[in-house]
Design a protein around this motif. Sequence first.
Motif: not given
Length: 342
Positions: A267-273
């Motif tokens: 989840v942390a990977m997708w949210i900003p990018v």
Amino acid sequence: MSSTTSSPGAKIQQAVVEKLPHIPETKEELKAEIKAEAKAAASAGASQIRSFVAGGFGGVCAVVVGHPFDLAKVRLQTAEKGVYTGAIDVVKKSIAKDGLRRGLYAGVSAPLVGVTPMFAVSFWGYDLGKQIVRATSTVSPDGNLSIAQISAAGFFSAIPMTAITAPFERVKVILQVQGQQKLAPGEKPKYSGGMDVVRQLYKEGGVRSVFRGSVATLARDGPGSAAYFAAYEYIKKALTPKDPVTGEASGKLSLGAITVAGAGAGVAMWIPVFPIDTVKSRLQTAEGNVTIGGVVKQLYRAGGYKAFFPGFTPALARAVPANAATFLGVELAHQAMNKAFN
């Protein structure tokens, strides 16, 4: 000034001396140093090989768990209106028609071939990145890297991975978009498969055409991987059992906690990018010569900020189980190799 206080010149001299390599005074001392350096190099090499193998196994786990989600997404994208009412309906009808295995894992061979080496290179790059960080920056006395240092190592992992990810995703998104196009009776699709896409792209524009979107891929995977590994290590540390008195780690992390940390990392990977991923996909499927700036302007004119987030919810829904399985697979592979070789 007290005679015990070192002068600035003495401090500088001492700092220089500490940076100079040690010169062995005897043959025995020289042999011992060479042996120690060879052992350290072998240990580092073995660590990278294990990370490569564990990452590959984690990639297999990601495909096995995540493929049904991808299959449902693609079939929803490519089916005629009214064929399916939603993702659950896709699953029900696929299983009813082709059974559990063929119904949910049709076409699984292609992502296994492409995704497995991507994860292998990613985790190998992360291990190498951590070694570079340790060699070029100050590490805490307990040997643990800070979140910033882990993020730097994670960003580094995306650099070698881009060489595989960019062309693989270029082919994948072209085929996915082709699957949504309506063909006239008797008309054949432009591409017959992945290798045909590569052949035609190379014929049209050479290597540059095959690798179009590499900068956008690195722009997505660099910060994405930094957030990915940093979130995983942070959550894993937070869930590790601690001694109530000393606050030090007092036990091993359970497999359930590893799964939670992996899900959080996805989840942390997708949210900003995610907006960068949208730009990358448009860039890689566009006809003719296009630029990143041109794609961004076109998206914004079409729908404002919302135009950068299509499919955001399904992406997160897939990220949780797929990345939980990835890190669980990586940890299990490391445990198996430690038992076998240590």
